[in-house]
Write an enzyme that holds these catalytic residues in place. Structure first.
Site, PDB file in Angstrom:
ATOM      1  CB  SER A  61      -0.956  -0.019   1.179  1.00  0.00           C
ATOM      2  OG  SER A  61      -2.031  -0.871   0.903  1.00  0.00           O
ATOM      3  CE  LYS A 115     -20.517  18.360   9.540  1.00  0.00           C
ATOM      4  NZ  LYS A 115     -19.169  18.619   9.022  1.00  0.00           N
TER       5      LYS A 115
END
Length: 313
Positions: free
Chosen positions: A127, A179
């Site tokens: 990664s 949100k």
């Protein structure tokens, strides 16, 4: 009495002199382990820089483990560049990744090195760690190492049924339609899933583009071997993700050759160990490339929503 006094004074001063020499010797050893290099005009030295642990902006691991930060890597490489006795650098990598932004910073630091850089992957170079390593002049991997994990993951948790079963009424007061996207008291809407999938796809494409450019690979080819897959060092060589396989000595030999060193060479280790600050303070951004749950667990941001954003692991 005068003769006895002289003997006593001789013993005292002799002891003090021995202690001073001992302290200086220990200080020299400690200084070397922290990156102070013994200067030599020969230019026959390979600097070994260990990059072992999580990649982040903090300086201590989740369980107290070591951390690799852009600052410590920059400091170590700068020391190697400033030493005329050092001709090349070997990065000793054993890392599952970490912060995406920190990984890219380290990648740029490696790319900008004024001296040849060889990466040796011992156990894991996956990664974010592989992303950073991809910009080195050469990559050598242990045949049994784990390499790659070019992929992106975003984990979310829907605990709405759990809350209902336990009589918990969890809700939020928000301003802004999205949100509370990813909050654990409800599932995602179709629109939200598409939005987050677009973010993940964009990051995945970015990861593939970087690796393709650094490794001089066709982007379509890189995409075909990415998919979050983990490869052994031997497989990674066949797939052109690394240049060669072998142990640390073999990697050092390659680094020495790239540095123009003929015959025998010396080595010096420059430490990247930092203090004991909390890594959690560093992870403001969690979108990253992940090696998956089998290697490491994603960190939680602790923000007002409960999105478990991707982490490089």
């Amino acid at each position: 009495m005068k003769r006895d006094s002289k003997i006593v004074l001789s013993i005292v001063f002799g002891g003090l002199f021995f202690i001073i020499i001992l302290i200086l010797g220990i200080s020299a050893l400690v200084g070397s382990s922290n990156g102070t290099i013994n200067m030599s005009p020969n230019g026959d030295t390979v600097a070994i820089i260990p990059l072992q642990g999580e990649i982040a902006y903090g300086s201590s691991g989740i369980n107290g483990g070591s951390v690799i930060t852009p600052e410590t890597v920059q400091d170590a490489i700068s020391k190697a560049e400033a030493d005329s006795s050092v001709s090349s650098i070997l990065l000793d990598v054993n890392s599952p990744g970490g912060s995406p932004v920190a990984s890219e910073e380290i990648m740029e630091i490696i790319k900008d090195s004024k001296k040849p850089v060889v990466v040796w992957i011992s156990d894991v170079g996956a990664s974010g760690a592989y992303l950073a390593a991809s910009s080195a002049d050469k990559i050598v991997a242990s045949p049994s190492s784990m390499v790659g994990s070019i992929g992106v993951i975003m984990e979310l948790t829907d605990l709405s049924k759990y809350y209902q079963m336990n009589g918990i009424n969890k809700y939020s007061i928000k301003a802004g339609q999205y949100k509370d996207m990813g909050a654990d008291y409800r599932n995602l809407t179709t629109d939200e899933k598409n939005m987050l999938q677009g973010m993940v796809d964009q990051d995945y494409d970015h990861f593939i583009t970087i690796v393709s450019d650094n490794r001089h690979l066709d982007k379509n080819y890189t995409s075909s071997i990415a998919e979050g897959k983990i490869y052994t060092g031997t497989q990674a060589k066949d797939l052109k993700l690394v240049d060669d396989t072998g142990g640390k000595t073999h990697a050092l030999d390659i680094a020495a050759k790239l540095g123009g060193i003929k015959g025998s060479y010396n080595t010096v280790t420059i430490s990247t160990t930092s203090g004991l600050l909390d890594i959690l303070n560093s992870l403001s951004s969690k979108i990253a490339y992940s090696i998956g749950l089998g290697i490491g667990n994603n960190l939680k941001n602790g923000t007002d929503n409960n999105i478990n954003m991707p982490s490089i692991y």
